[in-house]
Design an enzyme around this catalytic site. Structure first.
Site, PDB file in Angstrom:
ATOM      1  N   LEU A 149     -35.643   9.823  23.087  1.00  0.00           N
ATOM      2  CA  LEU A 149     -34.590  10.385  22.249  1.00  0.00           C
ATOM      3  C   LEU A 149     -35.224  10.838  20.942  1.00  0.00           C
ATOM      4  O   LEU A 149     -36.162  10.203  20.451  1.00  0.00           O
ATOM      5  CB  LEU A 149     -33.511   9.336  21.948  1.00  0.00           C
ATOM      6  N   ASP A 150     -34.704  11.912  20.365  1.00  0.00           N
ATOM      7  CA  ASP A 150     -35.180  12.355  19.063  1.00  0.00           C
ATOM      8  C   ASP A 150     -34.953  11.257  18.028  1.00  0.00           C
ATOM      9  O   ASP A 150     -34.054  10.414  18.181  1.00  0.00           O
ATOM     10  CB  ASP A 150     -34.431  13.619  18.612  1.00  0.00           C
ATOM     11  N   LYS A 151     -35.714  11.310  16.980  1.00  0.00           N
ATOM     12  CA  LYS A 151     -35.619  10.303  15.914  1.00  0.00           C
ATOM     13  C   LYS A 151     -34.179  10.111  15.437  1.00  0.00           C
ATOM     14  O   LYS A 151     -33.702   8.980  15.295  1.00  0.00           O
ATOM     15  CB  LYS A 151     -36.518  10.709  14.737  1.00  0.00           C
ATOM     16  N   ARG A 253     -29.563  20.294  21.433  1.00  0.00           N
ATOM     17  CA  ARG A 253     -29.545  20.906  20.102  1.00  0.00           C
ATOM     18  C   ARG A 253     -29.880  22.395  20.185  1.00  0.00           C
ATOM     19  O   ARG A 253     -29.219  23.238  19.561  1.00  0.00           O
ATOM     20  CB  ARG A 253     -30.530  20.173  19.193  1.00  0.00           C
TER      21      ARG A 253
END
Length: 337
Positions: A149-151, A253
């Site tokens: 997962l992205d930060k 995104r």
């Protein structure tokens, strides 16, 4: 520093003006964590380390104000498959399930998943290693990474604790049988109740920190598929659920940015600005500014995860909506209906 892709980075180092002359391998070993001299020599021989835009020899001595550029495979700095390189750190980790084969974690926004250049400490893996210090389950298998997962994306992650489990779960990801659902808040009013976003996703040639969608294979772009469904509509915003059929970097995104509906408060993709500002009343503008302060990251949460356990039983996990996300939704229901 910027990414060529998720595994390769270009690193630029400017030598200080008071630096004494020293062999480049010795200098780089000191300045890049977990990068051995043997690997440095290998990169020099392959021409992946330049000084002042020129290929160098292995015995080159750096001089003050030299510009060093490295095209580095991240596995050479800190192999994401090597658990023993990770430093154990005490931190709060929300572990929602654990057995001898897997561990399922609810990752908060703001936490990096695994160590790498610039993020050697404070990551989820650092915390999990500390957790294992006093556990009968002593370690992950090669960091246990199955997906990421992205930060600043919150939600569910599953990690493997042995070689068989990792291969078993990875096979499900490759065959697209693992079900990952996300919730997101996007700008604008999506015209359809549900839809499919597709396209070849790759690095944006104008901004290496973000991804973009191409209509054809280009710049090593890979085909991506996101299914979405509208959950609620607000004035100027839409609350959606997403089901990933592929798992590319920044996929949700980049996909909604491609549709012209970037995620709320997504700085990288332009969602941190108020859309339709000219149409908004002063009250609406004040409302959005308050929401930006509450939810200081992209409105994206990995809410559920379903897969077949290595012991061949079905697993379903659900993560509560984070407080910051939920507060913004509640405000939208009150003021933007």
């Amino acid at each position: 520093m910027f990414f060529l892709n998720k595994n390769i980075k270009i690193i630029k180092l400017f030598v200080k003006k008071n630096q004494k002359e020293t062999r480049i391998d010795k200098y780089l070993k000191k300045n890049i964590h977990n990068f051995s001299r043997n690997k440095i020599q290998k990169y020099i021989r392959s021409g992946k380390i330049l000084v002042n835009k020129h290929i160098i020899k292995k015995n080159y001595k750096i001089k003050p104000l030299d510009l060093i550029e490295l095209e580095i495979y991240m596995s050479s700095i800190l192999d994401p498959l090597e658990y023993n390189n990770v430093v154990a750190e005490k931190m709060d980790i929300n572990i929602i399930y654990e057995d001898e084969d897997i561990i399922v974690v609810n990752k908060p926004a703001g936490m990096v998943v695994h160590p790498g250049f610039g993020n050697e400490n404070g990551t989820l893996i650092n915390g999990i290693k500390y957790h294992f210090l006093n556990s009968k389950f002593t370690k992950l298998y090669r960091l246990g990474l199955i997906h990421r997962l992205d930060k600043d994306t919150s939600g569910l992650l599953v990690l493997a604790k042995n070689e068989y489990s990792q291969k078993y779960l990875l096979k499900q990801f490759y065959s697209k049988t693992i079900i990952r659902k996300y919730i997101a808040l996007v700008w604008g009013n999506l015209p359809k109740k549900k839809g499919i976003i597709t396209g070849f996703i790759g690095r944006d040639p104008n901004n290496r920190k973000r991804m973009t969608i191409f209509n054809e294979v280009k710049n090593k772009a890979k085909y991506s598929i996101t299914h979405y469904k509208v959950l609620e509509r607000f004035k100027y915003l839409t609350y959606v659920s997403c089901n990933l059929k592929t798992g590319k970097t920044h996929q949700i995104r980049a996909h909604f940015k491609y549709l012209g509906h970037p995620l709320f408060c997504d700085f990288t993709y332009g969602g941190d600005k108020i859309f339709y500002r000219k149409k908004c009343s002063r009250k609406n503008i004040e409302f959005f500014n308050i929401c930006f302060k509450i939810l200081q990251r992209q409105a994206l949460h990995a809410i559920s995860l379903s897969f077949i356990h290595p012991k061949e039983r079905k697993c379903n996990f659900l993560s509560p909506i984070p407080v910051d996300f939920e507060k913004v939704l509640e405000k939208c229901r009150t003021l933007l209906q």
